[in-house]
Design an enzyme around this catalytic site. Structure first.
Site, PDB file in Angstrom:
ATOM      1  CE  LYS A 263      10.874   2.833  -7.511  1.00  0.00           C
ATOM      2  NZ  LYS A 263      12.113   2.302  -8.156  1.00  0.00           N
TER       3      LYS A 263
ATOM      4  NE  ARG B 257       9.652  -3.487  -5.001  1.00  0.00           N
ATOM      5  CZ  ARG B 257      10.228  -2.352  -4.633  1.00  0.00           C
ATOM      6  NH1 ARG B 257       9.544  -1.446  -3.994  1.00  0.00           N
ATOM      7  NH2 ARG B 257      11.483  -2.131  -4.931  1.00  0.00           N
TER       8      ARG B 257
ATOM      9  NE  ARG C 174      20.239   4.328  -4.234  1.00  0.00           N
ATOM     10  CZ  ARG C 174      19.073   3.753  -4.488  1.00  0.00           C
ATOM     11  NH1 ARG C 174      18.038   4.497  -4.805  1.00  0.00           N
ATOM     12  NH2 ARG C 174      18.949   2.450  -4.444  1.00  0.00           N
TER      13      ARG C 174
ATOM     14  NE  ARG D 291      18.462   0.988  -0.887  1.00  0.00           N
ATOM     15  CZ  ARG D 291      17.411   1.079  -1.678  1.00  0.00           C
ATOM     16  NH1 ARG D 291      16.843   2.265  -1.877  1.00  0.00           N
ATOM     17  NH2 ARG D 291      16.931   0.030  -2.295  1.00  0.00           N
TER      18      ARG D 291
ATOM     19  NE  ARG E  14      17.436  -3.206  -5.244  1.00  0.00           N
ATOM     20  CZ  ARG E  14      18.144  -2.091  -5.127  1.00  0.00           C
ATOM     21  NH1 ARG E  14      19.464  -2.155  -4.994  1.00  0.00           N
ATOM     22  NH2 ARG E  14      17.560  -0.925  -5.141  1.00  0.00           N
TER      23      ARG E  14
END
Ligand code: AP5
Length: 244
Positions: free
Chosen positions: A44, A119, A158, A191, A202
């Site tokens: 996203k 969400r 990431r 992160r 998650r």
């Protein structure tokens, strides 16, 4: 004159010209109100800046906004931190409040990309209520469909440039110099919730609380399913087809 106003004589001609060209291009674009929905690491945040530039929209990522509040230790950030660290969701009222404020921003005049919001079905209902008051509605929901098994590698590899939001990946989108942002030369960070263990929570939150949002918008006939497991450029092509 307000102290924050800009003296146009001080702005380089090239900057003025490129802003003028951007505004002329944007004037021809139709308004769009989009939702990007998908599990962590589905792409996203990677596709949002491309869609934003193409359609002159604002990009509202609740995750980024909450992380900024946590970093600044605002009352909102302090409330959100615990849930975020564990990979759970923060309260509906908190995020709905953030979005309600943000969509009034002048940069959202041509519409918006909601990345990571809504969400829960509760958030979706509140969003529709909010938009209904303005006489507008969601045009498209992009469903970043992808198998869970692919996500761990994407999340743990990431790297992020915090001030610009630019995202890299050690294998799929490496920076020119490891650990350093291509544009500014500043250091990249990982992160806190980008670990295999927090990813599990998650994903649980996604399947339990967010997948029903896809169902909610499917009933309204606005969902377009993407093959988010494909390479980034192919996903961009799918997005362009859906939005054209
Ligand atoms: P948030 O920041 O929204 O995180 P997320 O939804 O988990 O999404 P991510 O940012 O992890 O993934 P992405 O899909 O943007 O992936 P990306 O493009 O970077 O939320 C964080 C937390 O905030 C939540 O857990 C919650 O606590 C809280 N929160 C936020 N919104 C909330 C709300 N509305 N209500 C309640 N709580 C809320 O891609 C990942 C990596 O893969 C990158 O390295 C990228 O380079 C690479 N990649 C991307 N696409 C591809 C591709 N096609 N092929 C190969 N690699 C790719």
């Amino acid at each position: 004159m307000a102290s924050s106003s800009v003296n146009l004589e001080d702005v380089p001609s090239e900057s003025l010209m490129s802003e003028l060209l951007r505004r002329m291009k944007c004037a021809t674009k139709p308004d769009k109100r989009l939702i990007l929905i998908g599990p962590p690491g589905s792409g996203k945040g990677t596709q949002s800046p491309i869609i934003k530039d193409e359609y002159c929209l604002c990009h509202l990522a609740t995750g980024d906004m909450l992380r900024a509040a946590v970093a600044a230790k605002t009352p909102l950030g302090l409330q959100a931190k615990e849930a975020m660290d564990k990979g759970g969701l923060v309260s509906d009222d908190l995020v709905v409040g953030i979005i309600d404020e943000a969509i009034k921003n002048p940069s959202c005049q041509k519409g918006f990309i909601l990345d990571g919001f809504p969400r829960t079905v509760g958030q979706a209902e509140k969003l529709d209520e909010m938009l209904g008051k303005q006489g507008v509605k969601i045009d498209k929901v992009l469903d970043f469909a992808i198998d869970d098994a692919i996500l761990e590698e994407r999340i743990t590899g990431r790297w992020i440039h915090p001030s610009s939001g630019r995202t890299y990946h050690t294998k799929f989108a490496p920076p020119k110099v490891p650990g350093v942002d291509d544009v500014t030369g500043e250091p990249l960070i990982q992160r806190k919730d980008d670990t295999a263990a927090v990813l599990k929570s998650r994903l649980e939150a996604f399947h339990k609380q967010t997948e029903p949002v896809i169902e909610y918008y499917s009933k309204k006939g606005v969902v377009a399913k993407l093959h988010a497991e494909k390479p980034p450029k192919e996903v961009t092509e799918e997005v362009k087809k859906v939005l054209s």
